[in-house]
Scaffold this active site. Structure first.
Site, mmCIF file in Angstrom:
data_model
loop_
_atom_site.group_PDB
_atom_site.id
_atom_site.type_symbol
_atom_site.label_atom_id
_atom_site.label_comp_id
_atom_site.label_asym_id
_atom_site.label_seq_id
_atom_site.Cartn_x
_atom_site.Cartn_y
_atom_site.Cartn_z
ATOM 1 N N PHE A 154 0.854 -1.191 0.000
ATOM 2 C CA PHE A 154 0.000 0.000 0.000
ATOM 3 C C PHE A 154 0.888 1.238 0.000
ATOM 4 C CE2 PHE A 154 -2.415 3.110 2.679
ATOM 5 C CZ PHE A 154 -3.494 3.305 1.830
ATOM 6 N N ARG A 272 -6.279 0.474 11.324
ATOM 7 C CA ARG A 272 -6.192 1.098 12.658
ATOM 8 C C ARG A 272 -6.817 0.202 13.723
ATOM 9 N NH1 ARG A 272 -7.555 6.979 10.074
ATOM 10 N NH2 ARG A 272 -5.377 7.438 9.611
ATOM 11 N N GLU A 393 -0.130 4.161 10.572
ATOM 12 C CA GLU A 393 -1.583 4.343 10.400
ATOM 13 C C GLU A 393 -2.094 5.525 11.210
ATOM 14 O OE1 GLU A 393 -0.497 2.222 8.560
ATOM 15 O OE2 GLU A 393 -1.097 0.273 9.352
HETATM 16 C C1 LIG Z 1 7.699 0.355 9.792
HETATM 17 C C2 LIG Z 1 6.780 1.275 9.047
HETATM 18 C C3 LIG Z 1 5.875 0.742 8.143
HETATM 19 C C4 LIG Z 1 5.058 1.597 7.388
HETATM 20 N N1 LIG Z 1 4.248 1.046 6.420
HETATM 21 C C5 LIG Z 1 3.600 1.895 5.573
HETATM 22 C C6 LIG Z 1 2.911 1.371 4.407
HETATM 23 O O1 LIG Z 1 2.870 0.159 4.172
HETATM 24 N N2 LIG Z 1 2.312 2.249 3.573
HETATM 25 C C7 LIG Z 1 2.334 3.608 3.796
HETATM 26 O O2 LIG Z 1 1.763 4.342 2.981
HETATM 27 N N3 LIG Z 1 2.965 4.120 4.889
HETATM 28 C C8 LIG Z 1 3.596 3.305 5.763
HETATM 29 N N4 LIG Z 1 4.276 3.813 6.852
HETATM 30 C C9 LIG Z 1 4.248 5.257 7.088
HETATM 31 C C10 LIG Z 1 3.498 5.676 8.353
HETATM 32 O O3 LIG Z 1 2.111 5.552 8.172
HETATM 33 C C11 LIG Z 1 3.963 7.110 8.685
HETATM 34 O O4 LIG Z 1 5.292 6.992 9.170
HETATM 35 C C12 LIG Z 1 3.077 7.785 9.705
HETATM 36 O O5 LIG Z 1 1.806 8.060 9.154
HETATM 37 C C13 LIG Z 1 3.704 9.105 10.188
HETATM 38 O O6 LIG Z 1 4.122 9.894 9.120
HETATM 39 P P1 LIG Z 1 5.628 10.473 9.120
HETATM 40 O O7 LIG Z 1 6.552 9.367 9.454
HETATM 41 O O8 LIG Z 1 5.847 11.194 7.848
HETATM 42 O O9 LIG Z 1 5.669 11.478 10.342
HETATM 43 P P2 LIG Z 1 5.452 13.061 10.302
HETATM 44 O O10 LIG Z 1 4.234 13.385 9.514
HETATM 45 O O11 LIG Z 1 6.728 13.693 9.935
HETATM 46 O O12 LIG Z 1 5.127 13.354 11.828
HETATM 47 C C14 LIG Z 1 6.132 13.179 12.829
HETATM 48 C C15 LIG Z 1 5.478 13.248 14.195
HETATM 49 O O13 LIG Z 1 4.968 14.576 14.375
HETATM 50 C C16 LIG Z 1 3.810 14.530 15.181
HETATM 51 N N5 LIG Z 1 2.748 15.210 14.432
HETATM 52 C C17 LIG Z 1 2.551 15.238 13.089
HETATM 53 N N6 LIG Z 1 1.499 16.005 12.780
HETATM 54 C C18 LIG Z 1 0.999 16.481 13.957
HETATM 55 C C19 LIG Z 1 -0.106 17.313 14.323
HETATM 56 N N7 LIG Z 1 -0.934 17.819 13.393
HETATM 57 N N8 LIG Z 1 -0.314 17.584 15.635
HETATM 58 C C20 LIG Z 1 0.514 17.065 16.576
HETATM 59 N N9 LIG Z 1 1.556 16.269 16.303
HETATM 60 C C21 LIG Z 1 1.801 15.978 15.015
HETATM 61 C C22 LIG Z 1 3.515 13.046 15.450
HETATM 62 O O14 LIG Z 1 4.053 12.719 16.723
HETATM 63 C C23 LIG Z 1 4.298 12.318 14.386
HETATM 64 O O15 LIG Z 1 4.735 11.035 14.820
HETATM 65 C C24 LIG Z 1 5.092 2.987 7.626
HETATM 66 C C25 LIG Z 1 5.975 3.511 8.568
HETATM 67 C C26 LIG Z 1 6.828 2.682 9.263
HETATM 68 C C27 LIG Z 1 7.817 3.293 10.217
#
Ligand SMILES: Cc1cc2nc3c(=O)[nH]c(=O)nc-3n(C[C@H](O)[C@H](O)[C@H](O)COP(=O)(O)OP(=O)(O)OC[C@H]3O[C@@H](n4cnc5c(N)ncnc54)[C@H](O)[C@@H]3O)c2cc1C
Length: 428
Positions: A154, A272, A393
Site C-alpha cells: 500500500f 487502525r 496508520e
Molecule cells: C515500519 C513502518 C511501516 C510503514 N508502512 C507503511 C505502508 O505500508 N504504507 C504507507 O503508505 N505508509 C507506511 N508507513 C508510514 C506511516 O504511516 C507514517 O510513518 C506515519 O503516518 C507518520 O508519518 P511520518 O513518518 O511522515 O511522520 P510526520 O508526519 O513527519 O510526523 C512526525 C510526528 O509529528 C507529530 N505530528 C505530526 N502532525 C501532527 C499534528 N498535526 N499535531 C501534533 N503532532 C503531530 C507526530 O508525533 C508524528 O509522529 C510505515 C511507517 C513505518 C515506520
C-alpha cells in the site's frame, strides 16, 4: 487443509459457555469476548490459538532475528485460511467480522508481532483493491491474494507527506487509455515482496482529485529501493518506491477519479482497528510474562508479586488492558454494523491501545529487571515492536486531533447537561 505442521494439543472448548473454555490452564486475561462469537468463528480462533501455541510463539524469537520477510509465517497464515479472513466470500475469502479478526490479531500479537502484522498488513495492502477494483481485476487478483500466491503493498506515505496525507505529490496524468504516474513513496511495507503496488496520488491537472491505481512490481519506470533497517517489526521489511512515467491502464484504476483519498481512508480504518488489537495482544503477552517473573522471583524474602508496589503495577496494566479491549470490541461491533461514527471510535481504540501498549511494554520490562533487557528474553522484542503501533496508520497525536475535533463539533449540538442554567456559560 494441511495441518501437518501443527502439533496441536487439544483445547477443551465449552460451546455453551465459551468463557469457561480451557486450554491447558486458564488465561490471565478475560475470555468473555468469546461469547459474542459464533461456533464457526470460535473454531477459527481455536485454530489460531493452536498455531500460536505450537508454532508462532515458539518460533517468534527466531523469526524476529533478522528483518527479512517471514515467508514461513505468511505461508502458514495463508494455508490456514487466516489471510482469507480479510476477503469477501464472492472471491473465495471468509469475510470475517471484525469482532473475530481483532481476536485473531490479539492472539497473534500476544506471542509474535510479525505474525500479527502480516494479518493487519493484509487489510492495509489489499482493501483498496477489494473496495475499488473493477470486477475483472478482482476476479484476476483477489483469489490469488487470499491464498498468499500473490501479495500487494500500500503506497500512500511520501517523503513530504506522512501525517498530512493531503500533502501527497504523486501525480496521475491522463494519457490514452490510462494514466502516467510520477512520484515517490516512503516506508512501504512488503514493497520488496509485493507483486502489486497500490499507489495513491492526485490528478496532475487537478490537485483536488485524488486517485488510486494498481501497478505491477515490474512496471517500467517503477524502482523499489533496498529494504530500510528499522527498530522493530522484523520479518515485515519496508522500502521506498520511485515512479517515473509509470503507465497504468484504465482497468487498473481503483475507484472512480476523485475516490483515491476515501479508498485510502477505508483501508486505514481497518488497519487502525488492527493496530489496536495488535497493541493490546502484545500488552497481554507482556503482562503474562512479567507476572510469571513476579511470582517466580524472590526479593527481600518474598516473591516480587507480594510487594504492594509490584501489585499496583500489575493492577494498572491489567485494568487498562481490559478497558482497552472493551473499547476495541465496541469499535469492532461498530465496524461490523457499519455505524457512522466508527472512524472516531477506531481513532480512540488505536490511540488508547497503542499508547497503553508502549507503557505496558515499558513497565513489564521494568518488572523483569535485567533479564527484560536481554535479547534472549521476549520483552526486549515486545518493547521494540510496541513503538511502531503509536506511529503507523496515523500517529497518536493525529488520532487525538481527530477525536478532539469530533468532540468540539458535536458539543454545541449535544444534549445540554441539566445541571446548567439556560444561556451562555459566560453569564455565570
Ligand atoms: C515500519 C513502518 C511501516 C510503514 N508502512 C507503511 C505502508 O505500508 N504504507 C504507507 O503508505 N505508509 C507506511 N508507513 C508510514 C506511516 O504511516 C507514517 O510513518 C506515519 O503516518 C507518520 O508519518 P511520518 O513518518 O511522515 O511522520 P510526520 O508526519 O513527519 O510526523 C512526525 C510526528 O509529528 C507529530 N505530528 C505530526 N502532525 C501532527 C499534528 N498535526 N499535531 C501534533 N503532532 C503531530 C507526530 O508525533 C508524528 O509522529 C510505515 C511507517 C513505518 C515506520
Amino acid at each position: 487443509m494441511d495441518h501437518g505442521v501443527i502439533n496441536a494439543r487439544p483445547i477443551h472448548f465449552n460451546h455453551e459457555n465459551p468463557a469457561m473454555s480451557t486450554t491447558a490452564q486458564p488465561r490471565l486475561f478475560g475470555e468473555h469476548f468469546l461469547l459474542a462469537l459464533t461456533a464457526d468463528e470460535r473454531a477459527t480462533l481455536e485454530r489460531m490459538r493452536a498455531l500460536c501455541r505450537d508454532q508462532f510463539g515458539p518460533k517468534a524469537a527466531e523469526v524476529a532475528r533478522q528483518d527479512t520477510f517471514a515467508w514461513d509465517t505468511f505461508r502458514t497464515l495463508a494455508r490456514e485460511g487466516i489471510v482469507a479472513t480479510a476477503f469477501p466470500r464472492d472471491y473465495g475469502g471468509s469475510d470475517a467480522r471484525q469482532v473475530l479478526r481483532t481476536r485473531l490479531i490479539e492472539e497473534a500479537a500476544r506471542v509474535c508481532s510479525t505474525t500479527a502484522s502480516l494479518i493487519t498488513g493484509t487489510d492495509l495492502s489489499t482493501r483498496a483493491i477489494v473496495a475499488g477494483g473493477s470486477e475483472a481485476l478482482k476476479r484476476e487478483i483477489v483469489p490469488r491474494l487470499l491464498t498468499g500466491e500473490l501479495q500487494s503493498a500500500f503506497g500512500l506515505t511520501e517523503p513530504g507527506a506522512g501525517s498530512d496525507v493531503r500533502g501527497l505529490r504523486t501525480t496521475f496524468r491522463r494519457e490514452g487509455d490510462g494514466y502516467v504516474i510520477n512520484g515517490r513513496k516512503k516506508f512501504i511495507t512488503r514493497a520488496s515482496t509485493a507483486d502489486w503496488m497500490v499507489i495513491v496520488g492526485r490528478r496532475e491537472d487537478d490537485a483536488g482529485t485524488f486517485m488510486a491505481a494498481l501497478v505491477p512490481r515490474d512496471a517500467p519506470g517503477l524502482s523499489i529501493s533496498a529494504e530500510d533497517g528499522k527498530l522493530g517489526w522484523w520479518g515485515v521489511p519496508i522500502s521506498s518506491l520511485e515512479l517515473r512515467e509509470v503507465r497504468a491502464p484504465m482497468s487498473h484504476r481503483l475507484g472512480e477519479e476523485g475516490e483515491g483519498f476515501s479508498l485510502a481512508q477505508d483501508a486505514l480504518l481497518r488497519a487502525r482497528i488492527g493496530h489496536a488489537a495488535m497493541a493490546l495482544g502484545r500488552a497481554m503477552g507482556a503482562v503474562e510474562i512479567a507476572a510469571t517473573y513476579a511470582t517466580d522471583r524472590q526479593s527481600f524474602g518474598k516473591p516480587l508479586a507480594a510487594h504492594q508496589g509490584v501489585q499496583w503495577m500489575l493492577s494498572d496494566m491489567v485494568t487498562q488492558i481490559e478497558a482497552g479491549r472493551a473499547l476495541l470490541n465496541v469499535t469492532a461491533e461498530k465496524y461490523d454494523r457499519g455505524d457512522a461514527d466508527v472512524a472516531v471510535y477506531a481513532s480512540m481504540a488505536k490511540q488508547h491501545a497503542t499508547d497503553l501498549g508502549m507503557k505496558v511494554a515499558t513497565d513489564a520490562l521494568q518488572l523483569t529487571g535485567g533479564r527484560g533487557y536481554l535479547q534472549d528474553f521476549p520483552l526486549e522484542r515486545f518493547f521494540r515492536d510496541a513503538k511502531l503501533n503509536q506511529i503507523g496508520e496515523g500517529a497518536s497525536e493525529i488520532h487525538k486531533t481527530v477525536i478532539g475535533r469530533d468532540v468540539a463539533r458535536r458539543a454545541p449540538l449535544a444534549e445540554r447537561n441539566p445541571c446548567l442554567r439556560p444561556g451562555s456559560l459566560v453569564d455565570y
